[in-house]
Design an enzyme around this catalytic site. Structure first.
Site, PDB file in Angstrom:
ATOM      1  N   GLY A  42       8.727  68.108  18.338  1.00  0.00           N
ATOM      2  CA  GLY A  42       9.934  68.218  17.860  1.00  0.00           C
ATOM      3  C   GLY A  42      11.062  67.394  18.447  1.00  0.00           C
ATOM      4  O   GLY A  42      12.207  67.427  18.277  1.00  0.00           O
ATOM      5  N   SER A  43      10.602  66.379  19.360  1.00  0.00           N
ATOM      6  CA  SER A  43      11.560  65.669  20.116  1.00  0.00           C
ATOM      7  C   SER A  43      12.674  64.961  19.269  1.00  0.00           C
ATOM      8  O   SER A  43      14.003  64.487  19.371  1.00  0.00           O
ATOM      9  CB  SER A  43      11.050  64.494  20.971  1.00  0.00           C
ATOM     10  OG  SER A  43      10.392  63.570  20.251  1.00  0.00           O
ATOM     11  N   ASN A  44      11.875  64.042  17.941  1.00  0.00           N
ATOM     12  CA  ASN A  44      13.076  63.547  17.182  1.00  0.00           C
ATOM     13  C   ASN A  44      14.088  64.444  16.385  1.00  0.00           C
ATOM     14  O   ASN A  44      15.184  64.331  16.218  1.00  0.00           O
ATOM     15  CB  ASN A  44      12.111  63.011  16.000  1.00  0.00           C
ATOM     16  CG  ASN A  44      11.832  61.526  16.465  1.00  0.00           C
ATOM     17  OD1 ASN A  44      12.592  60.411  16.693  1.00  0.00           O
ATOM     18  ND2 ASN A  44      10.316  61.274  16.770  1.00  0.00           N
ATOM     19  N   ILE A 104       3.989  65.843   1.204  1.00  0.00           N
ATOM     20  CA  ILE A 104       4.896  66.344   0.536  1.00  0.00           C
ATOM     21  C   ILE A 104       4.378  66.190  -1.047  1.00  0.00           C
ATOM     22  O   ILE A 104       4.003  65.284  -1.348  1.00  0.00           O
ATOM     23  CB  ILE A 104       6.118  65.301   0.666  1.00  0.00           C
ATOM     24  CG1 ILE A 104       6.777  65.083   1.859  1.00  0.00           C
ATOM     25  CG2 ILE A 104       7.226  65.803  -0.269  1.00  0.00           C
ATOM     26  CD1 ILE A 104       6.896  66.662   2.658  1.00  0.00           C
ATOM     27  N   ASN A 128      11.129  59.482   6.031  1.00  0.00           N
ATOM     28  CA  ASN A 128       9.902  59.783   7.061  1.00  0.00           C
ATOM     29  C   ASN A 128      10.125  58.772   8.258  1.00  0.00           C
ATOM     30  O   ASN A 128      10.601  57.571   7.938  1.00  0.00           O
ATOM     31  CB  ASN A 128       8.474  59.797   6.450  1.00  0.00           C
ATOM     32  CG  ASN A 128       7.726  60.015   7.341  1.00  0.00           C
ATOM     33  OD1 ASN A 128       7.907  60.845   8.179  1.00  0.00           O
ATOM     34  ND2 ASN A 128       6.486  59.271   7.282  1.00  0.00           N
ATOM     35  N   HIS A 174       7.535  56.557  10.876  1.00  0.00           N
ATOM     36  CA  HIS A 174       6.241  56.390  11.061  1.00  0.00           C
ATOM     37  C   HIS A 174       6.144  55.389  12.456  1.00  0.00           C
ATOM     38  O   HIS A 174       6.992  54.514  12.433  1.00  0.00           O
ATOM     39  CB  HIS A 174       5.637  55.526  10.224  1.00  0.00           C
ATOM     40  CG  HIS A 174       4.164  55.319  10.184  1.00  0.00           C
ATOM     41  ND1 HIS A 174       3.300  56.384  10.077  1.00  0.00           N
ATOM     42  CD2 HIS A 174       3.601  54.234  10.713  1.00  0.00           C
ATOM     43  CE1 HIS A 174       1.966  55.862  10.369  1.00  0.00           C
ATOM     44  NE2 HIS A 174       2.209  54.525  10.764  1.00  0.00           N
ATOM     45  N   GLU A 213      12.498  55.410  18.496  1.00  0.00           N
ATOM     46  CA  GLU A 213      12.651  56.437  17.133  1.00  0.00           C
ATOM     47  C   GLU A 213      13.995  57.056  17.544  1.00  0.00           C
ATOM     48  O   GLU A 213      14.834  57.296  16.576  1.00  0.00           O
ATOM     49  CB  GLU A 213      11.351  57.313  17.297  1.00  0.00           C
ATOM     50  CG  GLU A 213      10.210  56.599  16.967  1.00  0.00           C
ATOM     51  CD  GLU A 213       8.993  57.451  16.492  1.00  0.00           C
ATOM     52  OE1 GLU A 213       9.258  58.607  16.460  1.00  0.00           O
ATOM     53  OE2 GLU A 213       7.992  57.014  16.686  1.00  0.00           O
TER      54      GLU A 213
HETATM   55  C1  GRF Z   1       6.859  60.514  15.993  1.00  0.00           C
HETATM   56  O1  GRF Z   1       6.111  59.537  16.674  1.00  0.00           O
HETATM   57  C2  GRF Z   1       6.778  60.085  14.613  1.00  0.00           C
HETATM   58  O2  GRF Z   1       7.006  58.657  14.412  1.00  0.00           O
HETATM   59  C3  GRF Z   1       5.806  60.777  13.976  1.00  0.00           C
HETATM   60  O3  GRF Z   1       5.637  61.582  14.637  1.00  0.00           O
HETATM   61  C4  GRF Z   1       5.989  61.720  15.890  1.00  0.00           C
HETATM   62  C5  GRF Z   1       6.896  63.001  16.114  1.00  0.00           C
HETATM   63  O4  GRF Z   1       7.212  63.211  17.309  1.00  0.00           O
HETATM   64  N1  GRF Z   1       5.812  60.625  12.482  1.00  0.00           N
HETATM   65  P1  GRF Z   1       8.370  64.320  17.864  1.00  0.00           P
HETATM   66  O5  GRF Z   1       7.701  65.639  17.316  1.00  0.00           O
HETATM   67  O6  GRF Z   1       9.491  64.144  17.132  1.00  0.00           O
HETATM   68  O7  GRF Z   1       8.277  64.285  19.343  1.00  0.00           O
END
Ligand code: GRF
Length: 199
Positions: A16-18, A92, A106, A108, A178
């Site tokens: 969940g870092s993003n 999805i 999304n 990737h 990201e």
């Molecule tokens: C990221 O590398 C994203 O590109 C992929 O899954 C990973 C999620 O990382 N779809 P986090 O859970 O946000 O740390």
């Protein structure tokens, strides 16, 4: 003109870092609200972050997600305008793609169409990139359609990789980009999209 902020839902399965970056980026925004968090993994990091940010959050396993009535009811209850996938490891369903046409994004962790498709997620992607010994990789942000990793690309950035860089190191390098770009790209995409569709 809208008289309420654009409501986004985050779907995430992993650390969940993003998701956390996105939550923090929009926390003071008047135009956007992270109105809902969904995870298909009880232990997902994003479910742990949600309470401190006072965001409604739900463990929503596959059988719930495939139930269109229940899922759409949940999304409607929170007036969700768009969905952000941030490491969401479930397909999805088609009904959701249709209802939220062009409103699901999304991320990737490779330069699609390379290193994408079924089974290409998380470390599998970075391992494949490392084994292929390519000199550049980087995140892709795209609109979600009914096929894996195949929707319209809205942003990519190139991250050069030195020879023999390990999959772990590649993952760390790509993740930095990201975090840097995803919230901003979301804002740019939905601001444009929602202002157009509201006219
Ligand atoms: C990221 O590398 C994203 O590109 C992929 O899954 C990973 C999620 O990382 N779809 P986090 O859970 O946000 O740390």
């Amino acid at each position: 003109m809208r008289d309420h902020p654009i409501h986004l839902a985050i779907f995430a399965s992993g650390s969940g870092s993003n998701a956390l970056r996105i939550i923090k980026y929009f926390s003071a925004s008047l135009k956007f609200k992270i109105a809902l968090i969904i995870s298909n993994n009880k232990n997902a990091g994003v479910l742990a972050h949600a309470p401190e940010h006072q965001i409604p959050h739900f463990f929503w396993p596959k059988n719930q997600l495939s139930n269109s009535e229940k899922t759409l009811e949940l999304l409607n209850n929170f007036q969700i305008d768009g969905i952000i996938l941030a490491g969401f490891l479930a397909k999805i369903p088609e009904y959701l793609v249709n209802v939220y046409q062009d409103k699901i994004l999304n991320i990737h962790p490779a330069l699609l169409p390379a290193f994408g498709g079924i089974g290409m997620h998380g470390m599998y992607v970075h391992q494949a990139v490392s084994q292929a010994a390519v000199s550049v990789t980087g995140p892709t942000m795209h609109v979600v359609n009914e096929d894996y990793d195949a929707g319209r690309i809205i942003f990519q950035c190139r991250v050069p990789i030195a020879p023999k860089t390990s999959a772990d190191e590649i993952a760390q390098q790509v993740l930095r980009y990201e975090h840097k770009f995803y919230p901003y790209i979301i804002e740019r995409y939905f601001r444009h999209f929602c202002s157009k569709s509201d006219k």
